[in-house]
Design a protein around this motif. Structure first.
Motif, PDB file in Angstrom:
ATOM      1  N   LEU A 106      48.127 134.671  90.810  1.00 49.35           N
ATOM      2  CA  LEU A 106      49.031 133.835  90.157  1.00 49.35           C
ATOM      3  C   LEU A 106      50.618 134.053  90.169  1.00 49.35           C
ATOM      4  O   LEU A 106      51.430 133.345  90.082  1.00 49.35           O
ATOM      5  CB  LEU A 106      48.612 134.248  88.696  1.00 49.35           C
ATOM      6  N   LEU A 159      49.362 126.064  92.060  1.00 52.00           N
ATOM      7  CA  LEU A 159      48.826 126.516  90.795  1.00 52.00           C
ATOM      8  C   LEU A 159      49.280 125.783  89.479  1.00 52.00           C
ATOM      9  O   LEU A 159      48.391 125.639  88.513  1.00 52.00           O
ATOM     10  CB  LEU A 159      49.854 127.670  90.581  1.00 52.00           C
ATOM     11  N   HIS A 169      52.251 127.105  97.186  1.00 50.36           N
ATOM     12  CA  HIS A 169      51.509 127.970  96.291  1.00 50.36           C
ATOM     13  C   HIS A 169      51.527 127.490  94.794  1.00 50.36           C
ATOM     14  O   HIS A 169      50.792 127.426  93.947  1.00 50.36           O
ATOM     15  CB  HIS A 169      51.640 129.284  96.714  1.00 50.36           C
ATOM     16  N   ASN A 170      52.932 127.408  94.555  1.00 44.24           N
ATOM     17  CA  ASN A 170      53.136 127.049  92.861  1.00 44.24           C
ATOM     18  C   ASN A 170      52.871 125.621  92.774  1.00 44.24           C
ATOM     19  O   ASN A 170      52.184 125.634  91.394  1.00 44.24           O
ATOM     20  CB  ASN A 170      54.812 127.341  92.631  1.00 44.24           C
ATOM     21  N   TRP A 198      39.527 128.978  93.824  1.00 40.33           N
ATOM     22  CA  TRP A 198      40.968 128.359  94.868  1.00 40.33           C
ATOM     23  C   TRP A 198      40.546 127.393  96.163  1.00 40.33           C
ATOM     24  O   TRP A 198      41.293 126.865  96.625  1.00 40.33           O
ATOM     25  CB  TRP A 198      41.839 129.751  95.179  1.00 40.33           C
TER      26      TRP A 198
END
Length: 752
Positions: A620, A649, A645-646, A586
């Motif tokens: 996640l 991802l 964050h999304n 990450w």
């Protein structure tokens, strides 16, 4: 940045008499030192340019580049306080000028530097200072007792007057055939003999060379959280052996565990394994009571007492909410007290005595601290009383009075050593190439055993931390005393060497937390906020060289946790010395996109996550956003954090789909995405891949939430559980479909 030197002595402020001992001592000062040499005075105005010169002369950074990319100047008051911790007085211009002169003269006041660290195969030079015109001889005495004459080189340096004596400098070449190891340099002139530590280190550590031919992977876990039916509520050394056997049977090459360093000798225990009492010795909390040979010879009534303690402690294995170290350790101590009274067989007694002999004075001093600490709290005035310091008449009197308790704590360390050896043997028997990989914490607690027993080589009045960054905008203070660079060199690096040798004794590798601290550390003066600190440089050639030497002797791989703020050349330097780095999926980015796996470093351990992030299932799902918002740790709204964050991802999922690791039609199940992320990492050239045990069982809770206290979050107290919140025991792993599926996926991807 100047080029790294191949020869190393101490920093410029140190001074050592010609007939010096390798033990720590305070720097000598000229008899003409100004009388005003007390503590810094708040608000004192000094010449800023002079202060900067002095700070740089003693390895103190006067500015640093922040996480915002901008330079930040260190306040004058902070520089004065940090210099004071180094034993350098700088709160008046007169004192600064005096200390600048001292820095220049200090090397001339000693015949030999206290420590010389060179790389094997690299020419090394040593400056020897003697009365001008005196004949001088220098020679090396190797570990195996050979005497090797040093050759004086034709280097002319103008003599200078030092304290009324015209002093010359002779330059000698270090004998080339000493071999790797810890040797002694001696010089003789005018009837005076001086001695210095000579360390010859590997130019490049070669223990990871085999991994470049065939990469490896392994499990990473917090041992205390991983239990079996036979545990006493906390994972132990025998559990480590069983976990290694299970993972080794599935192709794993190692098990990386949290620091196993000793905590306090009695409850309450500090939960964080990264804030230990000592980094040299181990925590008896991890002992498996039933594995102690003398248990079998307890009388029936005492056997029954131990059995009852065991039954009560094993009930804790069913609690998946929070570990109770204090209850576990109280039960184990009660059992250990009973077993200690059993007379050991002749062979067992000889083994114990041999261990104590090898561990030496360091073990004796640690055991003394434990015996005293049993009755005195950490904040008792005793620990700060100079008349009670280690080696004082009072401390030696207590050593005699507490002899039996000292023997008990020495015995505990022998048991730890014995059970760690068994765990490593079990790992190797399971086919692991490395076996157990230990973790080395950055430092110790301010009120710890090391803070008392190693007082002479630690810097007073400061603690280690980190400047502000994007995650901790107020900076960090870890409340740990740093090595004093000069005094550590004056001690011939012996405390550093002994610590490394003990940690490496029964392991196939070592992970060094914040290895950047071997280059520089952020020092926070007592009373300052973490923002008001300064970087202090260390002799990284010496520190890394000694680390490489001890790892070479142990046949162990070294993994440096090189995350965070660092100077660009540091990673290249570590790679050149054979030290692996750390890459976290990450954190590896190419602009605002995930870094393609082919661009990862070869010499690195790469993994999806770290213990300061939620397990991948939780990450996640954005659990960290929810948690940080609930704890008031966010600098902006939870919605903004979640959107960012999304978005991150989704970019990662796109990369997985592009690589054919996920179906292009959907995001896949949680387990499918976790396995796809690990398959992606297997496409990197990194020689080691790490698989977090929490990812293999579907755990979602983070072990440590930075920026919180134990009252806010149960840091380092979360037992291993499955997605339903049920405890996961080692006994069930062999039949755990999720565990087997992820490990099989990693093994297949690494071998394809």
């Amino acid at each position: 940045m100047k080029a790294p030197s191949q020869q190393h002595a101490t920093s410029p402020g140190a001074s050592f008499p010609a007939t010096s001992s390798p033990e720590p001592s305070s720097p000598e000062r000229s008899s003409e030192a100004p009388a005003d040499n007390g503590a810094p005075v708040a608000g004192t105005a000094v010449n800023p340019e002079l202060l900067r010169w002095l700070a740089e002369a003693y390895g103190v950074g006067t500015s640093y580049q922040g996480w915002d990319g901008q330079p930040h100047d260190v306040a004058a008051e902070t520089l004065i306080s940090v210099l004071a911790a180094l034993g350098v007085h700088a709160h008046t211009d007169q004192l600064i000028e005096h200390e600048l002169a001292e820095a220049e003269l200090a090397p001339w006041r000693r015949m030999l530097p206290p420590a010389v660290v060179i790389q094997e195969g690299t020419p090394g030079q040593v400056s020897v200072h003697v009365p001008h015109g005196s004949s001088v001889r220098m020679w090396a005495i190797t570990e195996d007792g050979r005497e090797l004459e040093a050759v004086q080189e034709d280097v002319w340096v103008e003599p200078r007057e030092v304290d009324g004596i015209l002093t010359g400098r002779a330059t000698f070449a270090v004998p080339q055939n000493t071999g790797l190891g810890w040797h002694t340099l001696r010089a003789k002139a005018a009837g005076v003999v001086a001695e210095a530590t000579l360390v010859v280190t590997p130019a490049r550590l070669s223990t990871a060379a085999d991994l470049e031919q065939r990469r490896g992977w392994g499990l990473a876990t917090q041992l205390y959280s991983v239990r079996s039916k036979r545990s006493w509520g906390v994972g132990d050394f025998s559990d480590l052996a069983e976990l290694a056997a299970v993972a080794g049977a599935r192709g794993a090459d190692y098990v990386l565990v949290n620091p196993l360093h000793a905590a306090d000798p009695v409850p309450p225990l500090e939960p964080s394994p990264y804030s230990p009492s000592t980094r040299r010795f181990f925590n008896p909390l991890y002992l498996r009571i039933e594995a102690i040979a003398e248990l079998a010879y307890l009388k029936p009534k005492k056997q029954s007492l131990v059995h009852n303690l065991m039954k009560r402690a094993r009930k804790l294995n069913n609690d998946a909410t929070r570990l109770d170290r204090d209850k576990v350790y109280s039960a184990k101590l009660a059992a250990l007290e009973l077993i200690f009274d059993v007379r050991r067989s002749p062979s067992r007694q000889l083994a114990f005595e041999d261990y104590c002999r090898r561990a030496g004075a360091g073990l004796d001093d640690f055991a003394l601290w434990c015996a005293i600490r049993e009755d005195l709290d950490a904040d008792d005035p005793f620990w700060a009383d100079p008349t009670a310091a280690l080696g004082s008449p009072l401390a030696e009197k207590l050593r005699g009075e507490l002899a039996e308790r000292i023997e008990f704590h020495r015995w505990l360390q022998w048991l730890c050593d014995e059970q760690l050896e068994s765990a490593q043997q079990a790992a190797r028997n399971a086919g692991m190439r490395l076996g157990v990989v230990n973790d080395l914490a950055v430092g110790v607690d301010l009120q710890s055993s090391d803070a008392w027993t190693l007082h002479g080589v630690l810097a007073p009045g400061v603690s280690v931390g980190a400047p502000p960054d994007m995650y901790n905008q107020l900076g960090q203070d870890w409340h740990q005393p740093p090595w004093h660079p000069t005094r550590l060199a004056e001690a011939g690096y012996k405390p550093f060497r002994e610590m490394l040798a003990t940690v490496l004794r029964h392991s196939g590798g070592i992970r060094v937390d914040h290895i950047l601290g071997f280059f520089r550390l952020w020092w926070v003066p007592e009373g300052n906020s973490p923002v008001d600190g300064a970087y202090v440089r260390f002799d990284h050639d010496a520190m890394i060289g000694i680390l490489a030497l001890e790892a070479h002797r142990a046949g162990a791989v070294v993994i440096g946790e090189d995350l965070g703020t660092f100077e660009p050349w540091v990673r290249d330097y570590l790679a050149a010395r054979g030290i692996l780095g750390t890459s976290i999926l990450w954190f590896e980015n190419d602009g605002d996109a995930p870094l393609p796996p082919e661009q990862y470093r070869l010499q690195a351990l790469s993994s999806v996550n770290t213990h300061d992030l939620p397990p991948t299932a939780g990450y996640l799902a954005g659990d960290h956003v929810t948690l940080r918002n609930a704890l008031g740790l966010l600098e902006r709204s939870a919605e903004e954090e979640r959107l960012e964050h999304n978005a991150k991802l989704e970019k990662m999922m796109d990369l997985l789909r592009q690589r054919g690791l996920l179906s292009s039609s959907d995001a896949g199940s949680e387990q499918e995405r976790i396995e796809a992320l690990h398959r992606l990492l297997a496409q990197t050239p990194s020689v080691l891949l790490g698989v977090a045990l929490v990812d293999a069982v579907g755990e979602r809770r983070v072990q440590n939430q930075p920026g919180t206290t134990s009252a806010q979050y149960p840091n380092w107290q979360v037992p291993l559980a499955n997605p339903d919140g049920d405890p996961v025991l080692i006994d069930t792993l062999a039949d755990d479909d999720r565990f087997n599926s992820l490990l099989a996926a990693v093994e297949e991807a690494m071998r394809s």
